[in-house]
Design an enzyme around this catalytic site. Structure first.
Site, PDB file in Angstrom:
ATOM      1  N   GLU A   1     112.122  20.955   7.598  1.00 32.37           N
ATOM      2  CA  GLU A   1     112.724  19.662   8.001  1.00 32.37           C
ATOM      3  C   GLU A   1     111.752  18.829   8.842  1.00 32.37           C
ATOM      4  O   GLU A   1     111.827  17.612   8.752  1.00 32.37           O
ATOM      5  CB  GLU A   1     114.021  19.916   8.759  1.00 32.37           C
ATOM      6  CG  GLU A   1     115.146  20.415   7.871  1.00 32.37           C
ATOM      7  CD  GLU A   1     114.935  21.859   7.392  1.00 32.37           C
ATOM      8  OE1 GLU A   1     114.237  22.603   8.131  1.00 32.37           O
ATOM      9  OE2 GLU A   1     115.407  22.227   6.321  1.00 32.37           O
TER      10      GLU A   1
ATOM     11  N   ASP B   1     122.126  26.873   4.921  1.00 35.54           N
ATOM     12  CA  ASP B   1     122.889  27.971   5.530  1.00 35.54           C
ATOM     13  C   ASP B   1     124.391  27.716   5.536  1.00 35.54           C
ATOM     14  O   ASP B   1     124.990  27.335   6.539  1.00 35.54           O
ATOM     15  CB  ASP B   1     122.382  28.213   6.950  1.00 35.54           C
ATOM     16  CG  ASP B   1     120.932  28.654   6.944  1.00 35.54           C
ATOM     17  OD1 ASP B   1     120.449  29.094   5.876  1.00 35.54           O
ATOM     18  OD2 ASP B   1     120.276  28.562   7.997  1.00 35.54           O
TER      19      ASP B   1
ATOM     20  N   ASP C   1     110.944  27.102   3.285  1.00 32.52           N
ATOM     21  CA  ASP C   1     112.084  26.998   4.192  1.00 32.52           C
ATOM     22  C   ASP C   1     111.619  26.295   5.472  1.00 32.52           C
ATOM     23  O   ASP C   1     110.426  26.072   5.661  1.00 32.52           O
ATOM     24  CB  ASP C   1     112.557  28.439   4.480  1.00 32.52           C
ATOM     25  CG  ASP C   1     113.817  28.504   5.331  1.00 32.52           C
ATOM     26  OD1 ASP C   1     114.573  27.516   5.371  1.00 32.52           O
ATOM     27  OD2 ASP C   1     114.045  29.562   5.952  1.00 32.52           O
TER      28      ASP C   1
END
Ligand code: MIG
Length: 790
Positions: free
Chosen positions: A407, A482, A404
């Site tokens: 980015e 999300d 997770d």
């Protein structure tokens, strides 16, 4: 006095052609001002173009391309006329105008697929050096556009524009852009056919499909080279398979990774994890995996355990295993700045963390507080990171890993990510964050996949990533980040999964029920109805808004939820087979209607229905309180799964959609393999598989793939790929089977379930011998004849 930096307003264009050169792999054209264009015939259907503005090319390195992809070096011809330069393969012509280097792509028979407006042009980048490289093409008549990964918008991208820059977008909405992933492949469909353009440039890139100017399609990037692949169809599906082969496919997942999975931020302590798992078994909700989110760690330090919440991880994982659960854990990229934390120390000592241009570390706040971040673009760092998985995989028994925040995401800074002056190794091609940003997450997932695999003792694993770039699918599955518990997001999940699948990333899914906020029972039901047809099938929620286990929404929801998860488990052989087709041929596991029948204009703008695998059409219910829904069936004949009623396609229908029914249609002639319901993969030793045989007046081919579901022996040929050839001739139906591969399957028998036959089943003959209608049939049969004349 500071002077404001102004970008030059002048666009530059290629000048007159002067000469050409034929090399091994490419043809190079030179213009009167040093510009060079290299044209690479990669295969008959793929032509790559690279431009150099000042006469030299950057090192030719790409994270996107699959090293298993071997260019065919096809035969091609070069024709030079006074005005043009034409390079022709068997499938495509690339025509270069000598006056200005504008390119036209034509099909083999000379029809224009794509022609340039301004063509390649550029602006000097005064701030960073290099150029903003741009390309604009004429938007063709009746042209529609598809692709670009996880964009949460209508399937057809026409009249819209997009940016690729991996971004942590908590609670995004329709049209939020950019999101987590950067996948610069788009497909276009026009009157003369379909093609794909893969702009392999990792800088922030932009795509415009007639938004700024109605008749122009353009793409550009903030640096690097104009470097793209033109991929011809003539069908969208073919172009998609070719792109997928170019950038690679996933390995076969363990079959359990296609089972239902339960997640929340976060399940703890240990007892709660076990309780949830036990309750799944008690209530008979099939489930294969449970997840530990960030709270299992000691102060969010990766590769550590919170000893209070999880005093005995190994014991817990073993307990879960004993009732058929695989345990998954999350790992983030941020390493806590803590001198007493061994991983931080190792990273520091070995110089593994990303630094800024002046030599300082890039420091950012994420869950653990101040963190440093490994440079996953350096091979040595990836190897170190891979090694860190030894204990949790080998010792503790964790089955797979969830990456997770890659980015990479940072808290408390407006950019949400690294400053642009961060340096990266980029596998020996040192560069800055502008170029490496979009591939950072993918390289993290890659290091993770390599590590986990190494310590799994020959068993397959499951890796999930939030961020990635083209080619990420070789290392990891993905989820869509999300999202929110709303009906709008149910639709978004539907289009995102279709879009990801055509962008090479079949192994994808959404947080079922929504991550943010709590779904109503109705939404939860509608979402699982869709979710079981996504390759990655997991309920996840932020946990801030109440529970999201299947039993949290009352009895009716629980029962319907169970019914659909059971259907997923029955369909596992079908889904596994379509995974194999993806692995083997690059075929997307889920397919938008336009990718099935592009000749039918009705499909060009439809984004609700999709095909899962070869034969199952899904029509998700994305409206609240819908008691009926409009469903478009593509051409051909279809059976309504719940009623077995048949419908003719190329037509829209109002279909009843009571809460326990999402419309599912099966293509006529299909043979759908089904398992009995299990509570988890491997619970039963299945020796008999049911074949649902859907009658068709005519012929249809179906497949069934099998292997041991867990090891890599399929790579050595230990699999069975069975082809079922269904034919009918008035009353008589024959099913011919041919099998390839050599796997000694546990499945010894098949049982036929005949649906839609025009007359009662009176006789069944297997390889020449009459058998009882209810008889089990050897799975290695070569010919079944139903209601034969003799
Ligand atoms: O800042 O690990 O998208 O799935 O549960 C939030 C906690 C960090 C974001 C992920 C979500 C995950 C959550 N993470």
């Amino acid at each position: 006095m500071t002077k404001k930096v102004v970008f030059t307003e002048k666009e530059n264009y290629p000048k007159q052609f002067v000469s050409h050169l034929v090399k091994d792999k490419f043809i190079e054209l030179e213009s009167s001002e040093e510009l060079r264009l290299r044209i690479y015939p990669i295969t008959d259907h793929i032509i790559r173009l690279r431009y150099s503005i000042e006469g030299y090319f950057m090192s030719d390195f790409s994270y996107a391309l699959d090293e298993n992809f071997k260019p065919e070096m096809p035969e091609y011809s070069i024709e030079e006329t006074t005005d043009e330069f034409v390079i022709k393969t068997n499938a495509v012509q690339c025509v270069v105008s000598k006056e200005n280097f504008k390119i036209t792509f034509k099909s083999a028979n000379g029809k224009i697929l794509s022609e340039e407006e301004k063509g390649f042009h550029w602006e000097k980048n005064e701030t960073y050096g290099g150029h903003i490289v741009q390309n604009s093409k004429v938007l063709q008549e009746n042209e529609s556009f598809y692709g670009l990964g996880d964009k949460p918008t209508d399937l057809n991208l026409k009249k819209k524009k997009f940016v690729n820059w991996g971004t942590d977008e908590y609670g995004y909405h329709k049209d939020t852009d950019p999101l987590y992933k950067s996948i610069p492949i788009y497909y276009a469909l026009n009157n003369n056919g379909a093609y794909g353009i893969f702009f392999d440039n990792t800088f922030k890139s932009h795509f415009d499909f007639g938004s700024e100017r109605a008749n122009v399609t353009s793409f550009w990037a903030q640096g690097g080279e104009m470097n793209y692949y033109f991929i011809t169809g003539p069908n969208l599906m073919d172009a998609c398979k070719r792109y997928t082969k170019l950038t690679g496919v996933a390995e076969m997942p363990p079959m359990w990774a296609l089972g239902y999975q339960q997640c929340k931020w976060s399940y703890y302590p240990e007892d709660q994890v076990l309780d949830i798992a036990n309750k799944m078994r008690e209530l008979k909700i099939p489930c294969d995996a449970i997840y530990l989110d960030i709270d299992y760690m000691d102060g969010f330090r990766c590769f550590t355990w919170d000893k209070e919440k999880f005093p005995d991880p190994k014991g817990m994982v073993a307990n879960l295993k004993s009732i058929g659960f695989q345990t998954m854990v999350i790992i983030d990229p941020g390493i806590k700045k803590d001198k007493n934390y061994s991983i931080f120390k190792e990273g520091l000592e070995n110089d593994y963390f990303c630094k800024r241009i002046d030599g300082h570390y890039v420091e950012g706040k994420v869950w653990p507080g101040d963190c440093y971040f490994p440079d996953f673009t350096k091979p040595e760092v990836r190897e170190w990171w891979a090694g860190l998985y030894k204990e949790i995989i080998e010792e503790v028994g964790i089955a797979g890993v969830w990456n997770d925040m890659n980015e990479p995401a940072l808290f408390e800074v407006e950019s949400k990510t690294f400053p642009l002056d961060v340096l990266h190794d980029y596998d020996g091609h040192q560069t800055g964050h502008r170029k490496a940003h979009n591939i950072y997450g993918m390289q993290m997932a890659r290091a993770t996949a390599e590590g986990v695999k190494k310590f799994r003792n020959g068993q397959r694993t499951l890796i999930i990533t939030r961020s990635g770039y083209s080619g990420m699918q070789r290392y990891s599955s993905v989820w869509t980040g999300d999202n929110i518990a709303t009906f709008e997001h149910l639709w978004i999940a539907d289009v995102q999964a279709q879009r990801l699948a055509i962008s090479g990333v079949s192994f994808c899914g959404s947080d079922i029920g929504g991550f943010i906020s709590q779904p109503t029972p109705e939404l939860m039901i509608r979402w699982i109805q869709l979710g079981i047809f996504h390759p990655f099938c997991r309920v996840h929620s932020s946990g801030d808004h109440g529970d999201q286990e299947p039993w949290s929404f009352g009895e009716e929801c629980l029962n319907i939820f169970r019914k659909y998860v059971e259907l997923r488990y029955q369909l596992l052989p079908y889904i596994y087979t379509s995974f194999y087709q993806y692995y083997n041929e690059g075929t997307p596991m889920i397919r938008p209607l336009v990718f099935i029948d592009q000749e039918d204009k009705q499909t060009h703008n439809r984004d609700n229905e999709f095909l899962c695998g070869d034969h199952i059409l899904i029509c998700p219910i994305i409206k609240e309180k819908a008691t009926t829904s409009k469903v478009y069936l593509p051409k051909g004949e279809w059976y309504h799964y719940w009623t077995n009623k048949s419908y003719s396609g190329a037509k829209e229908y109002d279909i009843d959609t009571p809460i326990d029914q999402m419309p599912i249609f099966i293509k006529v002639g299909a043979i759908i393999p089904k398992y009995p319901v299990q509570q988890y993969v491997g619970e039963q030793n299945i020796d008999t598989i049911t074949l649902d045989v859907y009658y068709k007046d005519g012929r249809e081919v179906s497949y069934l793939y099998e292997d041991d579901k867990n090891s890599f022996s399929y790579e050595k040929g230990e699999f069975i790929y069975a082809k079922f050839d269904f034919r009918s001739n008035q009353n008589e139906v024959s099913i011919l089977q041919t099998r390839t591969g050599n796997y000694n399957s546990n499945i010894k028998n098949v049982k036929l379930n005949c649906i839609g036959f025009p007359s009662e089943i009176t006789t069944i003959k297997v390889d020449g011998v009459d058998v009882d209608k209810e008889a089990l049939i050897s799975s290695t049969f070569t010919e079944i004849i139903i209601n034969g004349l003799s």
